[in-house]
Structures are given as C-alpha cells and as structure tokens.
Design an enzyme around this catalytic site. Structure first.
Site, PDB file in Angstrom:
ATOM      1  N   CYS A 136       0.869  -1.190   0.000  1.00 16.81           N
ATOM      2  CA  CYS A 136       0.000   0.000   0.000  1.00 16.81           C
ATOM      3  C   CYS A 136       0.899   1.231   0.000  1.00 16.81           C
ATOM      4  CB  CYS A 136      -0.875   0.052   1.247  1.00 16.81           C
ATOM      5  SG  CYS A 136      -1.741  -1.463   1.652  1.00 16.81           S
ATOM      6  N   CYS A 146      -7.782  -2.685  -4.286  1.00 19.27           N
ATOM      7  CA  CYS A 146      -6.338  -2.426  -4.316  1.00 19.27           C
ATOM      8  C   CYS A 146      -5.557  -3.742  -4.324  1.00 19.27           C
ATOM      9  CB  CYS A 146      -5.903  -1.621  -3.094  1.00 19.27           C
ATOM     10  SG  CYS A 146      -6.292   0.135  -3.216  1.00 19.27           S
ATOM     11  N   HIS A 187       0.989   4.884  -1.833  1.00 19.42           N
ATOM     12  CA  HIS A 187       0.329   5.910  -1.019  1.00 19.42           C
ATOM     13  C   HIS A 187       1.188   6.557   0.040  1.00 19.42           C
ATOM     14  CE1 HIS A 187      -3.340   5.173  -3.150  1.00 19.42           C
ATOM     15  NE2 HIS A 187      -3.248   3.880  -2.918  1.00 19.42           N
ATOM     16  N   ARG A 233     -12.738  -0.898  -1.254  1.00 20.64           N
ATOM     17  CA  ARG A 233     -11.614  -0.287  -1.960  1.00 20.64           C
ATOM     18  C   ARG A 233     -10.314  -1.020  -1.667  1.00 20.64           C
ATOM     19  NH1 ARG A 233      -8.782   0.488  -5.387  1.00 20.64           N
ATOM     20  NH2 ARG A 233      -7.692   2.390  -5.965  1.00 20.64           N
TER      21      ARG A 233
END
Lengths: 281, 104, 155
Positions: A196, A242, A200, A238
């Site tokens: 992640c 992802c 991000h 979501r």
C-alpha cells in the site's frame, strides 16, 4: 513463511527509503502519523494538511473543480436517501439502529475502527452496525454488498460529517492490532509486488501513468465514495480492489487482516474531518 | 416510478439561480446489461420545461448524452423571493415528473 | 377483450388517427410527439446535428464562454457550463463532437432567462465540446477540448 514475510517487509521498507522505525514493537501511532504528515508537508509545502482529505484532488485544480461542481448537487443524493430510509426503518422487533449505537449514531464514525478489549479484536463501524442487526434478530449484512451495507452507510456515515477522526490505540492488545495493520500496509504483495505504501506513502502526489496517486493521510475520512457519481464503494471494498490491482488475493472484508489494516490506516487520518458519500472519478 | 426531482432556487441580487437534480437512468440504448449481455433499451428524459411565477423560462430538449440523474442550472432575471418555480419533464417512454419550489 | 383493441374501438368513435395508432401500439409515443427534435438528436455527426437544429455556418464568438474541465475525471459525468454574453440569446445547444450522436442538449430560453446553462454530460472520448447559440435570428459558436482518459485506479 513468517521469516519470508519479515524478510520481504524489511526489503520493502528499505526500498521505500522512509525511516519510520516501523518494525519496533512499541511504536507510537501518533508519532507515526506526525512523521508521515511532516514527510508530506515538507515534500509539498503548497498543500495544506487539511486539504489532504481531498486526496489526489488536492494536487490538481482541474479535478478539484469538477469535484466541487458535482458535490454542489450530487447525482447520488437519491441513493443516500435510500440509506436514510434504511437507517430510520425499525427492525422487526421495533428497535432501531439508533438504539444500539452510541449517541444514536451521531458523530461517532471518527471513533471507528476501535479496539474492543472484551472481544479482543478491532471492530469497525460496519461491524457495529451488524452487531446491532443480529442483536435485534436481523441477519447481518454482507460487507461487500453495496446495495445493503453500502447504501446504509452512505447515509449513516453522513451523521458524522465534520467529526474529527479520533482513532484510539491505547492498550497493549490494541497496539498489537495497530502494528499488524501497519505491517500489512507496508508489506509488498501480489504479482506486482507493491505495498500500500509503495503508492500511497512513497508516491502520493506522483502519477502512475495518467493517475494521480493520493497520499495515505486523508484517505480514511471520505468513505464511502460514489465513483463517477454513481458507483458506490466502501473503504474495505476499496482495499479489496487495491489488493486485486496488485494481483494479490484480497483478504476477506471484515476479517482480522482487513480490520487491522483499517485500524492502522484510519489512525493516519487522525485530526482530519470526516465527510461521507463524496464524488470520486 | 420516477423518484422526486429536487429544485433549489435562490436570489443573488436580482437574478434567480435555479438548480435542478432529476432522477433518471438516462440509458443511451448502447449499454449492455452486465448479467444478460443484452442491450439495455434507450430510456432518457427528452423534454424539460421550467416556469417561474407562471412564466416559461426554459424549454429544453435533452438527449441520452446527458448524464444519469440529470443536473440543470439556469438563471432568470426578474423574479423575486417567494415566486414559484415549477419544473416538468417527459421521457421517451412517455413517463412524466413534476416538482415545484419557491425561490428562497 | 384485448385492452389495445378496446382502445382502438373507443378511439374510432372520434379520436384522431394518431391517437388511435398510438393506442394500438402501432406508433410509439415518442414518434407521435412533435416537440423532441429527433432529427437533430439522432444525427451521427456535427453537420447533421446542426442541420437538425436549423443552424448553418454559425459565427465563431468569443462571447460564448464554455466552462468545462481540461481532463474529465469521469467521462460519464462531465460538468459543462455555457455562458452566452451575446445580447438576445434565445437558445444554447451543447454538442460533444465525437459522441455517437453529438447533440447532447438544446435549451430554449425565455421570460428573462439569462444566457446561461449548466449541466453534466457524457463523453465517450476526447473531443471538442461545442456550444451553439442562437440570438437575434443569427447563430454563433464556440468550442473547448475536453480530454477523456480510460482507466483510473479506483476499484
């Protein structure tokens, strides 16, 4: 297997080049959040921390102006209205959601996920809603069913609009869950071998092909979203997306991995105001 | 069948600012149903009329290229707060909807 | 008795042939309505749409301002605002030139309505968004390119 995972994690951390001291057992969630906030505000001095709630839109005026135009009179208002009817309709036994949840469900979403000591695990707002349903003789909603849990929370979470995200990580067990969530966040996975954090944390504000990547800070406050003004997506839905996008098998929504991830991920947005049911591309 | 449309009308100086959000799938007839693989038939609002204080101010023809749950904004000079705004629409199947509000 | 047949028999007493035909399901209601400009809306190119609108050789005008994004967030819902500062504007039409049927909407303004419309349109691909304004018996036009991308990370 565990050695491999830790090895991968450390390699992943090294690759990210961010010194967050993530592998220590006694981390401070607020310390983590502050370091990440400092990382971003120094990388992008022209963007105010409070604007991170707009995600990628904070980095692009053309996108933000479309968001503003659509949010002025959102096309999904009638869906949220359906959610309101669901919220206000009593169960078969005459009780309502408001009777279960703290403060009648008003201004509470910023406290979730929370660590439930009695249950020994993280509880999300959706879990609390389902607990309310089953306690009152109704079947729990499937977390990945946008027509039930999605629509209900599209309204219910608006009752917490403006509330400041306030995730508490206070007991040793809570810290362990937080750390587990952080580990998931920073672990590379899937065929594409991304964490992640790869997008991000390391690349918030940068482009991945034509897409502007949103920073992790400011993520968790603005769910569910209506993609294209029309397609409802909750936060764990979501996450599911992802995982699939990095070609990993997504963990089940509402399970330990997803809930610990949401616990960690939400705490990164502590201090920022919530706003539910917003437009995204 | 059609859900109520929402109208917001406010005065800015001597201009009434009217915003309408209609509920309608606005199907083009080109979209395939994900489950059946069949084309979803065209189903969209074709005509919209708006009156303010009884005077027609807008008469619109829409095509299926207008987004789902159509939004319309227009401005009228002359009305006053309290004047009634009425919006009507008709779609290609002959379904109709009407709503009204007063200018705030 | 078949309901349609009953309608036709009822209609035969004094209704117009159009009404009978509609009741008998021979003519769809859309075909019977004269108001909706099918010729313009069904046209598959800008020329055909303009012809349907009764517009030929509109003059380029800087007094028409199109507010639309440079890059659409989502081609299904592109906010478009057209302001016409041309005196006596009576109608504003919006076209997305590369859409299968370019004409998206045609607004006729009256009774004090200003030369301004705001809506959200669908765009299939990058194209010019064109506004056609009728004022004082003449027609004017302006256009702005809106890029539409495929993809998006959103899951």
């Amino acid at each position: 297997m565990k050695k491999q995972m830790i090895g991968k994690l450390l390699m992943g951390m090294a690759g990210l080049g961010i010194a967050l001291g993530a592998v220590t057992a006694h981390a401070s969630p607020e310390g983590d959040r502050q370091e990440l906030a400092k990382y971003y505000t120094s990388k992008y001095p022209n963007i105010k921390l409070e604007d991170y709630v707009y995600g990628a839109l904070a980095f692009d005026a053309d996108s933000k102006s479309q968001y503003d135009a659509i949010m002025e009179f959102p096309p999904f208002e009638s869906e949220v209205e359906k959610g309101r009817k669901m919220w206000e309709t009593p169960f078969k036994n005459g009780k309502t959601y408001a009777s279960c949840l703290p403060n009648g469900g008003n201004q509470i979403a910023g406290n979730y996920p929370m660590f439930d000591e009695a249950k020994g695990k993280v509880v999300t707002l959706q879990d609390a809603i389902n607990d309310c349903r089953t306690a009152n003789g109704e079947e729990a909603y499937k977390l990945n069913d946008m027509k039930t849990m999605g629509v209900l929370t599209s309204y219910m979470r608006t009752l917490s609009n403006g509330m400041i995200m306030n995730i508490k990580v206070e007991t040793p067990k809570a810290v362990a869950a937080y750390e587990a969530g952080k580990k998931t966040f920073y672990s590379r996975s899937g065929q594409l071998n991304f964490a992640c954090a790869s997008c991000h944390v390391q690349n918030g504000g940068n482009r991945l092909r034509s897409e502007l990547i949103s920073p992790a800070i400011g993520h968790a406050v603005h769910w569910p979203v209506f993609r294209g003004g029309d397609s409802l997506v909750t936060l764990q839905q979501r996450y599911d997306g992802c995982f699939k996008q990095v070609r990993a098998v997504p963990p089940p929504q509402g399970g330990t991995v997803m809930n610990n991830l949401e616990y960690f991920h939400s705490s990164l947005s502590n201090g920022l105001p919530l706003k539910a049911s917003v437009f995204r591309k | 069948m059609a859900e109520p449309m929402r109208i917001r009308a406010t005065m800015t100086g001597d201009v009434a600012d009217v915003k309408v959000l209609m509920n309608h799938p606005m199907e083009t007839g080109q979209r395939k149903d994900a489950k059946t693989g069949q084309l979803v038939p065209a189903h969209f609002i074709q005509e919209v009329t708006a009156t303010v204080g009884g005077t027609t101010v807008l008469s619109a023809n829409l095509g299926s290229g207008v987004s789902k749950n159509p939004y319309l904004g227009f401005k009228v000079k002359g009305p006053k707060a309290g004047d009634k705004v009425v919006v009507n629409w008709t779609d290609n199947k002959g379904d109709k909807n009407t709503a009204e509000t007063t200018i705030a | 008795m078949n309901a349609l047949r009953r309608n036709v028999l009822k209609g035969a007493a004094g209704a117009s042939t159009v009404a009978i035909a509609v009741a008998a399901g021979l003519l769809k209601p859309t075909q019977a309505m004269a108001a909706w400009n099918a010729a313009a809306f069904d046209a598959k190119n800008v020329g055909g749409a303009m012809k349907g609108l009764g517009v030929s050789a509109p003059v380029d005008s800087k007094d028409i301002i199109i507010k639309a994004p440079d890059i659409a967030e989502n081609g299904a819902v592109v906010p478009v605002e057209v302001t016409s500062n041309i005196a006596g504007t009576t109608s504003i039409a919006i076209l997305a030139e590369k859409n299968g049927t370019p004409l998206v909407a045609d607004f006729t303004l009256s009774g004090g309505a200003l030369g301004f419309v705001s809506t959200r349109i669908k765009m299939g691909q990058t194209s010019l968004v064109r506004a056609v304004v009728k004022a004082g018996g003449k027609s004017y036009t302006a256009a702005k390119e809106v890029k539409v991308t495929i993809g998006g990370c959103g899951g």
